[in-house]
Design a protein around this motif. Structure first.
Motif, PDB file in Angstrom:
ATOM      1  N   UNK A  63       0.717  -1.442  -0.056  1.00 60.67           N
ATOM      2  CA  UNK A  63      -0.057  -0.141  -0.188  1.00 60.67           C
ATOM      3  C   UNK A  63       0.359   1.332  -0.159  1.00 60.67           C
ATOM      4  N   UNK A  64       2.234   0.954   0.524  1.00 56.27           N
ATOM      5  CA  UNK A  64       2.575   2.509   0.121  1.00 56.27           C
ATOM      6  C   UNK A  64       2.813   2.797  -1.503  1.00 56.27           C
ATOM      7  N   UNK A  65       2.855   4.397  -1.168  1.00 54.11           N
ATOM      8  CA  UNK A  65       2.723   5.163  -2.443  1.00 54.11           C
ATOM      9  C   UNK A  65       0.874   4.951  -2.482  1.00 54.11           C
ATOM     10  N   UNK A  66       0.342   4.573  -2.200  1.00 56.28           N
ATOM     11  CA  UNK A  66      -1.222   4.537  -2.089  1.00 56.28           C
ATOM     12  C   UNK A  66      -2.105   5.166  -1.372  1.00 56.28           C
ATOM     13  N   UNK A  67      -1.689   4.381  -0.247  1.00 55.47           N
ATOM     14  CA  UNK A  67      -2.087   4.674   1.331  1.00 55.47           C
ATOM     15  C   UNK A  67      -1.641   5.549   2.106  1.00 55.47           C
ATOM     16  N   UNK A  71      -3.347  11.333  11.849  1.00 49.28           N
ATOM     17  CA  UNK A  71      -4.414  11.519  12.571  1.00 49.28           C
ATOM     18  C   UNK A  71      -4.460  13.143  13.280  1.00 49.28           C
ATOM     19  N   UNK A  72      -5.781  13.146  13.229  1.00 46.59           N
ATOM     20  CA  UNK A  72      -5.878  14.441  13.958  1.00 46.59           C
ATOM     21  C   UNK A  72      -5.679  14.105  15.747  1.00 46.59           C
ATOM     22  N   UNK A  73      -5.314  14.657  16.457  1.00 46.11           N
ATOM     23  CA  UNK A  73      -4.931  14.390  17.816  1.00 46.11           C
ATOM     24  C   UNK A  73      -5.963  15.704  18.556  1.00 46.11           C
ATOM     25  N   UNK A  74      -6.113  16.157  18.120  1.00 44.03           N
ATOM     26  CA  UNK A  74      -7.450  16.632  19.106  1.00 44.03           C
ATOM     27  C   UNK A  74      -8.816  16.225  18.922  1.00 44.03           C
ATOM     28  N   UNK A  75      -8.664  16.026  17.594  1.00 49.77           N
ATOM     29  CA  UNK A  75     -10.306  15.327  17.835  1.00 49.77           C
ATOM     30  C   UNK A  75     -10.233  13.893  17.475  1.00 49.77           C
ATOM     31  N   UNK A  76      -9.162  13.246  18.448  1.00 49.56           N
ATOM     32  CA  UNK A  76      -8.681  11.590  18.175  1.00 49.56           C
ATOM     33  C   UNK A  76      -9.396  10.862  17.684  1.00 49.56           C
ATOM     34  N   UNK A  77      -8.875  11.466  15.988  1.00 54.29           N
ATOM     35  CA  UNK A  77      -9.621  10.710  14.704  1.00 54.29           C
ATOM     36  C   UNK A  77      -7.754   9.905  14.176  1.00 54.29           C
ATOM     37  N   UNK A  78      -8.744   9.138  13.484  1.00 58.64           N
ATOM     38  CA  UNK A  78      -6.997   8.860  12.598  1.00 58.64           C
ATOM     39  C   UNK A  78      -8.021   8.374  10.483  1.00 58.64           C
ATOM     40  N   UNK A  79      -7.088   9.071   9.737  1.00 59.91           N
ATOM     41  CA  UNK A  79      -7.329   8.787   8.940  1.00 59.91           C
ATOM     42  C   UNK A  79      -6.505   7.836   8.281  1.00 59.91           C
ATOM     43  N   UNK A  80      -7.095   7.192   6.944  1.00 56.37           N
ATOM     44  CA  UNK A  80      -6.594   6.208   5.973  1.00 56.37           C
ATOM     45  C   UNK A  80      -7.698   6.553   4.937  1.00 56.37           C
ATOM     46  N   UNK A  81      -6.093   7.333   3.997  1.00 57.22           N
ATOM     47  CA  UNK A  81      -7.228   8.300   2.768  1.00 57.22           C
ATOM     48  C   UNK A  81      -6.565   7.233   1.266  1.00 57.22           C
ATOM     49  N   UNK A  82      -7.089   6.442   0.966  1.00 56.84           N
ATOM     50  CA  UNK A  82      -6.837   5.407   0.029  1.00 56.84           C
ATOM     51  C   UNK A  82      -7.094   5.259  -1.429  1.00 56.84           C
ATOM     52  N   UNK A  83      -6.060   5.728  -2.100  1.00 56.39           N
ATOM     53  CA  UNK A  83      -5.462   6.461  -3.236  1.00 56.39           C
ATOM     54  C   UNK A  83      -5.770   4.942  -4.603  1.00 56.39           C
ATOM     55  N   UNK A  84      -5.850   5.043  -5.826  1.00 55.23           N
ATOM     56  CA  UNK A  84      -5.703   3.984  -7.012  1.00 55.23           C
ATOM     57  C   UNK A  84      -6.219   2.282  -6.605  1.00 55.23           C
ATOM     58  N   UNK A  85      -7.480   3.035  -5.848  1.00 54.06           N
ATOM     59  CA  UNK A  85      -7.631   1.208  -5.372  1.00 54.06           C
ATOM     60  C   UNK A  85      -7.753   0.257  -6.468  1.00 54.06           C
TER      61      UNK A  85
END
Length: 121
Positions: A63-67, A71-85
């Motif tokens: 997934x390197x280069x695609x994902x 994280x936003x520590x203030x919002x206690x939220x982590x994200x996973x942006x997935x491109x070229x699926x």
């Protein structure tokens, strides 16, 4: 205890993008590492990416280069942006929280319920 709730899964065509979110609540300070794993039907749960609260990251090679994990520590939220699926990215994606930045699932203490990602060819 830490509670994790994932969102953002869905159906997308190959080459498309999705962004997964994981909102954490509870004693989040006790789990500085947030990770994403995935599990396809009939397969074991597999590491995707992880991030330390200060920003250090680790990725599965495929997934390197695609994902991108962030994280936003203030919002206690982590994200996973997935491109070229790709169709092989199809799986249930799980958010996890733990104390060690690792690709092994065992050290993660808390898990979300999962969100389905389906990539059509």
């Amino acid at each position: 205890q830490v509670q994790l709730v994932e969102s953002g899964g869905g159906l997308v065509q190959a080459g498309g993008s999705l962004r997964l979110s994981c909102a954490a609540s509870g004693r989040t300070f006790s789990s500085p590492v947030m990770g994403w794993f995935r599990q396809a039907p009939g397969k074991e749960r597999d590491f995707v990416a992880a991030i330390f609260w200060r920003g250090g990251t680790q990725y599965k090679d495929s997934v390197k280069g695609r994902f991108t994990i962030s994280r936003d520590n203030a919002k206690n939220t982590v994200y996973l942006q997935m491109n070229s699926l790709r169709p092989e990215d199809t799986a249930v994606y799980y958010c996890a929280a733990g104390r060690i930045l690792t690709s092994f699932p065992a050290p993660y203490d808390y898990w979300g319920q999962g969100t389905q990602v389906t990539v059509s060819s």
